[in-house]
Design a protein around this motif. Structure first.
Motif, PDB file in Angstrom:
ATOM      1  N   ALA A 172      71.821  64.784 -78.252  1.00 44.74           N
ATOM      2  CA  ALA A 172      72.542  63.573 -77.839  1.00 44.74           C
ATOM      3  C   ALA A 172      74.049  63.800 -77.913  1.00 44.74           C
ATOM      4  O   ALA A 172      74.797  63.388 -77.015  1.00 44.74           O
ATOM      5  CB  ALA A 172      72.123  62.389 -78.703  1.00 44.74           C
ATOM      6  N   LEU A 173      74.492  64.464 -78.963  1.00 50.99           N
ATOM      7  CA  LEU A 173      75.918  64.777 -79.090  1.00 50.99           C
ATOM      8  C   LEU A 173      76.370  65.739 -77.993  1.00 50.99           C
ATOM      9  O   LEU A 173      77.450  65.579 -77.416  1.00 50.99           O
ATOM     10  CB  LEU A 173      76.210  65.368 -80.466  1.00 50.99           C
ATOM     11  N   LEU A 174      75.547  66.733 -77.706  1.00 50.60           N
ATOM     12  CA  LEU A 174      75.862  67.671 -76.638  1.00 50.60           C
ATOM     13  C   LEU A 174      75.992  66.937 -75.301  1.00 50.60           C
ATOM     14  O   LEU A 174      76.919  67.198 -74.532  1.00 50.60           O
ATOM     15  CB  LEU A 174      74.784  68.757 -76.535  1.00 50.60           C
ATOM     16  N   ILE A 175      75.094  66.022 -75.028  1.00 50.61           N
ATOM     17  CA  ILE A 175      75.142  65.265 -73.775  1.00 50.61           C
ATOM     18  C   ILE A 175      76.433  64.456 -73.697  1.00 50.61           C
ATOM     19  O   ILE A 175      77.075  64.390 -72.643  1.00 50.61           O
ATOM     20  CB  ILE A 175      73.898  64.367 -73.646  1.00 50.61           C
ATOM     21  N   MET A 176      76.824  63.840 -74.805  1.00 47.90           N
ATOM     22  CA  MET A 176      78.054  63.056 -74.818  1.00 47.90           C
ATOM     23  C   MET A 176      79.269  63.936 -74.507  1.00 47.90           C
ATOM     24  O   MET A 176      80.098  63.588 -73.663  1.00 47.90           O
ATOM     25  CB  MET A 176      78.243  62.381 -76.175  1.00 47.90           C
ATOM     26  N   VAL A 200      60.486  67.068 -71.298  1.00 44.08           N
ATOM     27  CA  VAL A 200      61.117  66.555 -70.074  1.00 44.08           C
ATOM     28  C   VAL A 200      62.626  66.454 -70.270  1.00 44.08           C
ATOM     29  O   VAL A 200      63.404  66.796 -69.368  1.00 44.08           O
ATOM     30  CB  VAL A 200      60.509  65.190 -69.673  1.00 44.08           C
ATOM     31  N   LEU A 201      63.036  66.026 -71.454  1.00 42.77           N
ATOM     32  CA  LEU A 201      64.467  65.987 -71.771  1.00 42.77           C
ATOM     33  C   LEU A 201      65.085  67.380 -71.693  1.00 42.77           C
ATOM     34  O   LEU A 201      66.210  67.544 -71.201  1.00 42.77           O
ATOM     35  CB  LEU A 201      64.686  65.427 -73.170  1.00 42.77           C
ATOM     36  N   GLN A 202      64.367  68.374 -72.185  1.00 46.28           N
ATOM     37  CA  GLN A 202      64.895  69.747 -72.154  1.00 46.28           C
ATOM     38  C   GLN A 202      65.068  70.223 -70.720  1.00 46.28           C
ATOM     39  O   GLN A 202      66.080  70.854 -70.383  1.00 46.28           O
ATOM     40  CB  GLN A 202      63.980  70.709 -72.929  1.00 46.28           C
ATOM     41  N   SER A 243      70.909  69.782 -65.668  1.00 46.61           N
ATOM     42  CA  SER A 243      72.284  69.277 -65.612  1.00 46.61           C
ATOM     43  C   SER A 243      73.278  70.409 -65.344  1.00 46.61           C
ATOM     44  O   SER A 243      74.440  70.159 -65.038  1.00 46.61           O
ATOM     45  CB  SER A 243      72.638  68.527 -66.896  1.00 46.61           C
ATOM     46  N   GLY A 244      72.808  71.632 -65.414  1.00 45.84           N
ATOM     47  CA  GLY A 244      73.634  72.781 -65.073  1.00 45.84           C
ATOM     48  C   GLY A 244      74.063  72.795 -63.615  1.00 45.84           C
ATOM     49  O   GLY A 244      75.036  73.454 -63.261  1.00 45.84           O
ATOM     50  N   PHE A 245      73.359  72.049 -62.774  1.00 49.39           N
ATOM     51  CA  PHE A 245      73.769  71.965 -61.371  1.00 49.39           C
ATOM     52  C   PHE A 245      75.056  71.141 -61.227  1.00 49.39           C
ATOM     53  O   PHE A 245      75.765  71.268 -60.234  1.00 49.39           O
ATOM     54  CB  PHE A 245      72.654  71.374 -60.505  1.00 49.39           C
ATOM     55  N   PHE A 265      73.462  75.140 -68.067  1.00 46.24           N
ATOM     56  CA  PHE A 265      72.299  76.012 -67.908  1.00 46.24           C
ATOM     57  C   PHE A 265      72.037  76.763 -69.215  1.00 46.24           C
ATOM     58  O   PHE A 265      70.934  76.752 -69.741  1.00 46.24           O
ATOM     59  CB  PHE A 265      72.496  77.019 -66.760  1.00 46.24           C
ATOM     60  N   GLY A 266      73.079  77.396 -69.742  1.00 44.92           N
ATOM     61  CA  GLY A 266      72.936  78.154 -70.982  1.00 44.92           C
ATOM     62  C   GLY A 266      72.657  77.270 -72.178  1.00 44.92           C
ATOM     63  O   GLY A 266      71.769  77.554 -72.990  1.00 44.92           O
ATOM     64  N   LEU A 267      73.424  76.184 -72.314  1.00 45.77           N
ATOM     65  CA  LEU A 267      73.217  75.288 -73.450  1.00 45.77           C
ATOM     66  C   LEU A 267      71.850  74.610 -73.389  1.00 45.77           C
ATOM     67  O   LEU A 267      71.220  74.373 -74.417  1.00 45.77           O
ATOM     68  CB  LEU A 267      74.337  74.244 -73.504  1.00 45.77           C
ATOM     69  N   GLY A 268      71.395  74.310 -72.181  1.00 44.78           N
ATOM     70  CA  GLY A 268      70.060  73.721 -72.023  1.00 44.78           C
ATOM     71  C   GLY A 268      68.960  74.663 -72.480  1.00 44.78           C
ATOM     72  O   GLY A 268      68.004  74.253 -73.139  1.00 44.78           O
TER      73      GLY A 268
END
Length: 117
Positions: free
Chosen positions: A13-17, A63-65, A71-73, A79-82
């Motif tokens: 969640a923090l990464l997404i923010m 599914v979240l992963q 989201s790398g697109f 891409f890497g963090l995912g």
């Protein structure tokens, strides 16, 4: 399993923010779209922390992963963090289940010893 998976989801969640903050500056996507999608994903991460032991919760986590990797697109670094967070998710689920099995076996052994004593 709950503790490991919840820790991963909070980190996610923090990464997404933080990724949303970066995406606002580096992409042509509108801020409204970025925060709508990111807000939903962050809320799902937080909500999933409380539901991790329910049926289907681990699958929703997967599914979240996939969404995080996709989201790398928008922001290529994701891409890497995912992939890193997908690996953390796998470890959390895999080793969390092993810890749960160990705790259950230890509790059963303790109860059996108390009955025979």
């Amino acid at each position: 399993m709950r503790t490991l998976c919840s820790s991963t989801l909070i980190g996610e969640a923090l990464l997404i923010m933080f990724a949303a903050l970066v995406a606002m500056r580096l992409t042509d996507v509108s801020s409204g779209e970025i925060w709508t999608v990111s807000g939903i994903a962050m809320a799902l991460c937080i909500a999933l922390c409380g539901m991790i032991n329910r049926p289907g919760a681990v699958q929703i986590g997967w599914v979240l992963q996939v969404g995080l990797i996709a989201s790398g697109f928008i922001l290529p670094t994701m891409f890497g963090l995912g992939v890193v967070f997908a690996g953390l998710w796998w470890c959390s689920v895999h080793y969390g289940r092993k810890v749960d099995e160990f705790k259950a076996a230890r509790t059963a052994a303790t109860e059996a010893a108390a009955v025979h004593a």
